[in-house]
Design an enzyme around this catalytic site. Structure first.
Site, mmCIF file in Angstrom:
data_model
loop_
_atom_site.group_PDB
_atom_site.id
_atom_site.type_symbol
_atom_site.label_atom_id
_atom_site.label_comp_id
_atom_site.label_asym_id
_atom_site.label_seq_id
_atom_site.Cartn_x
_atom_site.Cartn_y
_atom_site.Cartn_z
ATOM 1 N N PHE A 161 30.642 18.378 11.948
ATOM 2 C CA PHE A 161 30.378 16.922 12.116
ATOM 3 C C PHE A 161 30.915 16.786 13.558
ATOM 4 C CE2 PHE A 161 30.676 12.362 10.803
ATOM 5 C CZ PHE A 161 29.305 12.367 10.455
ATOM 6 N N ASP A 197 37.362 20.147 6.325
ATOM 7 C CA ASP A 197 37.012 18.926 6.033
ATOM 8 C C ASP A 197 35.902 18.976 4.755
ATOM 9 O OD1 ASP A 197 35.383 16.651 5.998
ATOM 10 O OD2 ASP A 197 35.253 16.402 8.185
ATOM 11 N N TYR A 252 32.562 8.364 -0.045
ATOM 12 C CA TYR A 252 31.418 7.497 -0.183
ATOM 13 C C TYR A 252 30.175 8.444 -0.358
ATOM 14 C CZ TYR A 252 31.399 7.710 4.960
ATOM 15 O OH TYR A 252 31.684 8.291 6.292
ATOM 16 N N LYS A 253 30.212 9.882 -0.392
ATOM 17 C CA LYS A 253 29.289 10.596 -0.552
ATOM 18 C C LYS A 253 28.849 11.296 -1.964
ATOM 19 C CE LYS A 253 29.380 11.708 4.345
ATOM 20 N NZ LYS A 253 30.019 12.670 5.514
ATOM 21 N N ARG A 280 16.665 15.533 5.766
ATOM 22 C CA ARG A 280 17.702 16.195 5.144
ATOM 23 C C ARG A 280 17.426 15.423 3.774
ATOM 24 N NH1 ARG A 280 23.786 15.111 6.554
ATOM 25 N NH2 ARG A 280 23.232 13.036 5.650
HETATM 26 C C1 LIG Z 1 30.655 12.022 6.522
HETATM 27 C C2 LIG Z 1 31.715 12.825 7.200
HETATM 28 C C3 LIG Z 1 32.765 12.286 7.819
HETATM 29 C C4 LIG Z 1 32.664 10.744 7.993
HETATM 30 O O1 LIG Z 1 33.783 10.415 8.486
HETATM 31 P P1 LIG Z 1 34.247 8.799 8.597
HETATM 32 O O2 LIG Z 1 35.573 8.701 9.438
HETATM 33 O O3 LIG Z 1 34.171 8.305 6.975
HETATM 34 O O4 LIG Z 1 33.061 8.071 9.371
HETATM 35 C C5 LIG Z 1 33.657 13.275 8.792
HETATM 36 N N1 LIG Z 1 33.118 14.412 8.629
HETATM 37 C C6 LIG Z 1 32.324 14.983 7.909
HETATM 38 C C7 LIG Z 1 32.432 16.535 8.023
HETATM 39 C C8 LIG Z 1 31.388 14.299 7.211
HETATM 40 O O5 LIG Z 1 30.364 14.706 6.760
#
Ligand SMILES: *Cc1c(COP(=O)(O)O)cnc(C)c1O
Length: 425
Positions: free
Chosen positions: A131, A210, A235-236, A385
């Site tokens: 990410f 992560d 939140y996912k 997606r």
């Molecule tokens: C959604 C996601 C994040 C989100 O990071 P925030 O700090 O909550 O905005 C981070 N890493 C990965 C791999 C994600 O999928």
């Protein structure tokens, strides 16, 4: 489609739903727009109904009536209490998980801690499917530490998978830290976490996972893998709500060695002693920083219940069936229209979202949102997606989504939309 009810493929989807042992969990969620086909559960999970009542109670009785007394009722312990619930979803025995800040901030804290524990080494291994926020955090840490480290970015050959052999061979005695997204955000590729962790440890490196796109849909076994550190988003697939605080894991035996780079009072041994000097506990709480977002935290705690009740094994089984059904439909219905699968074909090698690639993906995505009541998201350069959340996504949802994508292309509806990107996709 007008005669949907008579289409044998639609009837097949309905039969799959009738046989689904998790189907009843759909009622645990709010469907404010019954016709909306929501394919974004991996970006912002739906609202579990019980959260509505929980938040109302937290606001009216907690904040409204108890006021500051709320800290001694159920607020102060909330990061640890909720951390223990998340621990059940990530294969962690007690006292190794807490809730704090955002995923990006937690990643920063644990990357800095890891590099402090491996000062004699200077390479960080990650991959180019990670990410972007994670990569930015790594780049920032390197800058902050005086450019003594280098980032080894393992490249994907196909934009979908990472070659395991290449990854394992990139880890050596110079590697301080290996950090990866367990499930990658775009293609949904699932890393073999046990093997990567094992190889990193053979080489003397630390590993930070992560779990943002895997927690809540894929079995995660942090203790069993021997992982050192982990972070993840709530939140996912955990349905914690917009901006819900993230979690972090530090293995028990590292909690006296791993230093937090942010010395806040919530990470002090005795915050309310108001000592003038920082003194961190030998506990996961040393990675807390400041006052937690209590309303979001309590909302997220309530949101976890359906998932804990369903159990990750059943959720993962359904995730594999849902994504396989989507892939099969794509092969039959969409590949003749120029679509290609942007995710691994093997269900054992992916999470619960699937990317479909098409040269007009951006415009098709716009048409789906504007005209078809389908909400996927677009990821550059050409991915639509589709996030499937096993507790509430049905086979019928998938059939309708694919049929609407077909319609948008066959009827050339996408041509009415510009290719110019909106700020949020
Ligand atoms: C959604 C996601 C994040 C989100 O990071 P925030 O700090 O909550 O905005 C981070 N890493 C990965 C791999 C994600 O999928």
């Amino acid at each position: 489609m007008e005669n949907r009810e008579l289409d044998p493929r639609f009837m097949y989807a309905q039969r799959l739903d009738a046989k689904d042992d998790l189907a009843a969990f759909r009622n645990a969620f709010l469907f404010a727009e019954p016709d909306l086909i929501y394919m974004d559960g991996n970006s912002l999970g739906r609202l579990p109904r019980r959260v509505i009542h929980r938040v109302q109670k937290a606001v009216e009785l907690g904040w409204g009536r108890d006021l500051i007394r709320g800290w001694n009722t159920d607020w102060y312990e909330a990061p640890i209490r909720v951390g223990e619930k998340i621990a059940q979803l990530v294969g962690a025995s007690p006292q190794q998980v807490t809730v704090s800040d955002s995923t990006s901030v937690n990643l920063f804290k644990l990357v800095m801690a890891a590099l402090a524990m491996r000062q004699e080494r200077n390479v960080i291994v990650t991959d180019d499917l990670n990410f972007p926020s994670d990569l930015y955090v790594l780049q920032g840490c390197i800058r902050m530490l005086g450019e003594h480290h280098c980032l080894h970015l393992v490249r994907s050959a196909d934009g979908i998978t990472i070659d395991q052999q290449t990854l394992l061979e990139s880890i050596d005695e110079r590697t301080a830290l290996v950090t990866l997204s367990h499930v990658t955000f775009k293609s949904g590729f699932l890393h073999d976490a046990a093997s990567v962790t094992e190889r990193a440890h053979q080489a003397g490196a630390l590993v930070l996972w992560d779990l943002s796109h895997s927690v809540g849909v894929v079995p995660v076994e942090l203790d069993h893998w021997g992982a050192d550190l982990a972070v993840g988003c709530t939140y996912k697939y955990l349905n914690g709500g917009p901006g819900a605080p993230a979690f972090l894991y530090v293995r028990h035996d590292l909690q006296d060695k791993a230093p937090s780079p942010i010395w806040g009072w919530f990470g002090h041994r005795t915050p309310f002693a108001f000592d003038l000097d920082y003194d961190p506990p030998t506990a996961i709480t040393r990675f807390l920083v400041g006052t937690p977002p209590i309303l979001s935290l309590l909302a997220m705690e309530a949101a976890l219940e359906p998932l804990l009740k369903a159990g990750i094994t059943r959720v993962h089984e359904k995730a594999k069936r849902l994504t396989s059904y989507l892939v099969d439909l794509t092969d039959v219905v969409l590949s003749p229209l120029g679509f290609e699968l942007g995710s691994p074909r093997d269900p054992a090698k992916r999470g619960a979202h699937v990317s479909l690639r098409h040269e007009n993906a951006y415009q098709i995505n716009r048409a789906l949102i504007e005209e078809m009541s389908v909400l996927p998201d677009f990821r550059e350069p050409d991915n639509i997606r589709l996030g499937l959340s096993p507790l509430y996504t049905s086979y019928t949802d998938i059939w309708i989504a694919i049929d609407h994508i077909r319609q948008v292309v066959v009827e050339k509806r996408f041509e009415r939309y510009s290719n110019k990107r909106l700020p949020v996709s």
